[in-house]
Design an enzyme around this catalytic site. Structure first.
Site, PDB file in Angstrom:
ATOM      1  N   LYS A 288       0.830  -1.203   0.000  1.00 34.04           N
ATOM      2  CA  LYS A 288       0.000   0.000   0.000  1.00 34.04           C
ATOM      3  C   LYS A 288       0.868   1.258   0.000  1.00 34.04           C
ATOM      4  O   LYS A 288       2.095   1.200   0.065  1.00 34.04           O
ATOM      5  CB  LYS A 288      -0.960  -0.042   1.197  1.00 34.04           C
ATOM      6  CG  LYS A 288      -1.862  -1.309   1.188  1.00 34.04           C
ATOM      7  CD  LYS A 288      -3.074  -1.161   2.065  1.00 34.04           C
ATOM      8  CE  LYS A 288      -3.045  -2.012   3.297  1.00 34.04           C
ATOM      9  NZ  LYS A 288      -4.302  -1.985   4.070  1.00 34.04           N
TER      10      LYS A 288
ATOM     11  N   PHE B 229     -14.628   3.500   8.316  1.00 31.63           N
ATOM     12  CA  PHE B 229     -13.289   3.760   7.794  1.00 31.63           C
ATOM     13  C   PHE B 229     -13.188   3.622   6.273  1.00 31.63           C
ATOM     14  O   PHE B 229     -12.114   3.783   5.698  1.00 31.63           O
ATOM     15  CB  PHE B 229     -12.262   2.852   8.478  1.00 31.63           C
ATOM     16  CG  PHE B 229     -12.528   1.369   8.295  1.00 31.63           C
ATOM     17  CD1 PHE B 229     -12.077   0.685   7.177  1.00 31.63           C
ATOM     18  CD2 PHE B 229     -13.225   0.657   9.263  1.00 31.63           C
ATOM     19  CE1 PHE B 229     -12.312  -0.674   7.007  1.00 31.63           C
ATOM     20  CE2 PHE B 229     -13.471  -0.709   9.102  1.00 31.63           C
ATOM     21  CZ  PHE B 229     -13.008  -1.369   7.974  1.00 31.63           C
TER      22      PHE B 229
ATOM     23  N   ARG C 299      -0.754 -14.226   4.651  1.00 35.86           N
ATOM     24  CA  ARG C 299      -1.434 -13.497   5.727  1.00 35.86           C
ATOM     25  C   ARG C 299      -0.648 -13.628   7.044  1.00 35.86           C
ATOM     26  O   ARG C 299      -0.568 -12.680   7.817  1.00 35.86           O
ATOM     27  CB  ARG C 299      -2.855 -14.041   5.936  1.00 35.86           C
ATOM     28  CG  ARG C 299      -3.789 -13.856   4.766  1.00 35.86           C
ATOM     29  CD  ARG C 299      -4.614 -12.628   4.813  1.00 35.86           C
ATOM     30  NE  ARG C 299      -5.500 -12.519   5.949  1.00 35.86           N
ATOM     31  CZ  ARG C 299      -6.280 -11.458   6.139  1.00 35.86           C
ATOM     32  NH1 ARG C 299      -6.274 -10.452   5.266  1.00 35.86           N
ATOM     33  NH2 ARG C 299      -7.059 -11.382   7.194  1.00 35.86           N
TER      34      ARG C 299
ATOM     35  N   THR D 111      -4.303  -7.432  11.423  1.00 41.22           N
ATOM     36  CA  THR D 111      -4.745  -6.186  10.778  1.00 41.22           C
ATOM     37  C   THR D 111      -4.240  -4.952  11.516  1.00 41.22           C
ATOM     38  O   THR D 111      -3.767  -3.998  10.888  1.00 41.22           O
ATOM     39  CB  THR D 111      -6.292  -6.161  10.707  1.00 41.22           C
ATOM     40  OG1 THR D 111      -6.720  -7.343  10.011  1.00 41.22           O
ATOM     41  CG2 THR D 111      -6.800  -4.929   9.992  1.00 41.22           C
TER      42      THR D 111
ATOM     43  N   ARG E  92       3.613  -6.221   9.464  1.00 45.83           N
ATOM     44  CA  ARG E  92       2.914  -5.159  10.202  1.00 45.83           C
ATOM     45  C   ARG E  92       3.503  -4.976  11.606  1.00 45.83           C
ATOM     46  O   ARG E  92       3.581  -3.857  12.108  1.00 45.83           O
ATOM     47  CB  ARG E  92       1.413  -5.467  10.269  1.00 45.83           C
ATOM     48  CG  ARG E  92       0.711  -5.267   8.922  1.00 45.83           C
ATOM     49  CD  ARG E  92      -0.680  -5.881   8.928  1.00 45.83           C
ATOM     50  NE  ARG E  92      -1.453  -5.540   7.732  1.00 45.83           N
ATOM     51  CZ  ARG E  92      -2.590  -6.137   7.405  1.00 45.83           C
ATOM     52  NH1 ARG E  92      -3.101  -7.096   8.165  1.00 45.83           N
ATOM     53  NH2 ARG E  92      -3.242  -5.768   6.306  1.00 45.83           N
TER      54      ARG E  92
ATOM     55  N   GLU F 125     -10.004 -10.829  -6.349  1.00 49.36           N
ATOM     56  CA  GLU F 125      -9.077  -9.693  -6.292  1.00 49.36           C
ATOM     57  C   GLU F 125      -8.025  -9.755  -7.401  1.00 49.36           C
ATOM     58  O   GLU F 125      -7.686  -8.718  -7.989  1.00 49.36           O
ATOM     59  CB  GLU F 125      -8.396  -9.651  -4.913  1.00 49.36           C
ATOM     60  CG  GLU F 125      -9.387  -9.329  -3.792  1.00 49.36           C
ATOM     61  CD  GLU F 125      -8.808  -9.509  -2.400  1.00 49.36           C
ATOM     62  OE1 GLU F 125      -7.614  -9.870  -2.271  1.00 49.36           O
ATOM     63  OE2 GLU F 125      -9.556  -9.281  -1.431  1.00 49.36           O
TER      64      GLU F 125
HETATM   65  P1  IDP Z   1      -6.957  -7.058   6.465  1.00 44.17           P
HETATM   66  O1  IDP Z   1      -6.243  -6.039   5.615  1.00 44.17           O
HETATM   67  O2  IDP Z   1      -6.081  -7.555   7.593  1.00 44.17           O
HETATM   68  O3  IDP Z   1      -7.578  -8.156   5.676  1.00 44.17           O
HETATM   69  P2  IDP Z   1      -9.639  -5.977   6.792  1.00 44.17           P
HETATM   70  O4  IDP Z   1     -10.501  -6.209   7.983  1.00 44.17           O
HETATM   71  O5  IDP Z   1      -9.988  -6.686   5.535  1.00 44.17           O
HETATM   72  O6  IDP Z   1      -8.134  -6.285   7.225  1.00 44.17           O
HETATM   73  O7  IDP Z   1      -9.629  -4.402   6.516  1.00 44.17           O
HETATM   74  C1  IDP Z   1      -9.095  -3.888   5.328  1.00 44.17           C
HETATM   75  C2  IDP Z   1      -8.237  -2.690   5.646  1.00 44.17           C
HETATM   76  O8  IDP Z   1      -9.056  -1.668   6.151  1.00 44.17           O
HETATM   77  C3  IDP Z   1      -7.200  -2.931   6.742  1.00 44.17           C
HETATM   78  O9  IDP Z   1      -6.003  -3.505   6.265  1.00 44.17           O
HETATM   79  C4  IDP Z   1      -6.980  -1.535   7.266  1.00 44.17           C
HETATM   80  O10 IDP Z   1      -6.083  -0.812   6.404  1.00 44.17           O
HETATM   81  C5  IDP Z   1      -8.365  -0.920   7.130  1.00 44.17           C
HETATM   82  N1  IDP Z   1      -9.107  -1.016   8.389  1.00 44.17           N
HETATM   83  C6  IDP Z   1      -9.724  -2.102   8.903  1.00 44.17           C
HETATM   84  N2  IDP Z   1     -10.326  -1.828  10.070  1.00 44.17           N
HETATM   85  C7  IDP Z   1     -10.091  -0.524  10.301  1.00 44.17           C
HETATM   86  C8  IDP Z   1     -10.465   0.383  11.354  1.00 44.17           C
HETATM   87  O11 IDP Z   1     -11.126   0.019  12.320  1.00 44.17           O
HETATM   88  N3  IDP Z   1     -10.023   1.677  11.230  1.00 44.17           N
HETATM   89  C9  IDP Z   1      -9.277   2.105  10.179  1.00 44.17           C
HETATM   90  N4  IDP Z   1      -8.916   1.311   9.163  1.00 44.17           N
HETATM   91  C10 IDP Z   1      -9.315   0.011   9.223  1.00 44.17           C
HETATM   92 MG    MG Z   2      -9.126  -8.064   4.292  1.00 44.36          MG
END
Ligand code: IDP
Ligand code: MG
Length: 152
Positions: free
Chosen positions: A11, A59, A87, A93, A104, A128
């Site tokens: 990203k 978000f 992953r 996350t 991360r 995707e």
């Molecule tokens: P992932 O990237 O670990 O699969 P997801 O739940 O799919 O996580 O969320 C996608 C992206 O959205 C995350 O990587 C993060 O950048 C953002 N994100 C997820 N939850 C939040 C939040 O609560 N606040 C701000 N950004 C979030």
């Molecule tokens: Mg995701």
């Protein structure tokens, strides 16, 4: 065990901080191969399609704004159980919950700047990969090997 392909995004923060090579090296050292890769600025339509599952969440707008704000690197990784494995290499996350040794956990501080995306299931990976790459842009080592076996 299955040979899988998974969609990875380095990203905007990864590219801007000069950490792309660092991130790629971690995946390559683990043995995953790069089947496709490009650098691009993602437009809003593609960002919304990619993150469709998060539409409506608080978000979402920030997420789309962030992913479209600067160049990102999109790639397809291939390897044994690559979806779950990538992953695990990426980490939780929220970087604060991501263990040391994960991308991360080692490079991130906040959930909004967590460096890398990785597909979370076989269905997500297929969906995707099709958003980011044409089939002709994907160079599968597995397919190459199968082709070689068939023709020799
Ligand atoms: P992932 O990237 O670990 O699969 P997801 O739940 O799919 O996580 O969320 C996608 C992206 O959205 C995350 O990587 C993060 O950048 C953002 N994100 C997820 N939850 C939040 C939040 O609560 N606040 C701000 N950004 C979030
Ligand atoms: Mg995701």
């Amino acid at each position: 065990m299955a040979i899988e392909k998974t969609l990875i995004l380095c990203k905007a923060d990864t590219v801007a901080r000069g950490l792309t090579g660092e991130v790629l090296a971690r995946f390559e050292r683990r043995g995953y191969t790069i089947a496709a890769m490009k650098i691009l600025v993602c437009d809003e339509a593609r960002a919304k399609k990619h993150y469709a599952e998060h539409e409506g969440k608080p978000f979402f707008a920030g997420l789309v704004g962030y992913i479209t704000s600067a160049p990102i690197v999109a790639l397809v990784l291939e390897g044994s159980d690559a979806i779950e494995g990538a992953r695990a290499t990426i980490g939780a996350t929220n970087p604060i919950k991501a263990g040391p040794g994960t991308i991360r956990g080692d490079y991130g501080q906040t959930i909004g700047r967590n460096l890398v995306h990785g597909s979370d299931s076989a269905e997500s990976a297929a969906r995707e990969i099709a958003i980011w790459f044409e089939p002709s842009e994907i160079f599968s080592r597995t397919n190459d090997l199968e082709q070689w076996l068939v023709s020799n």
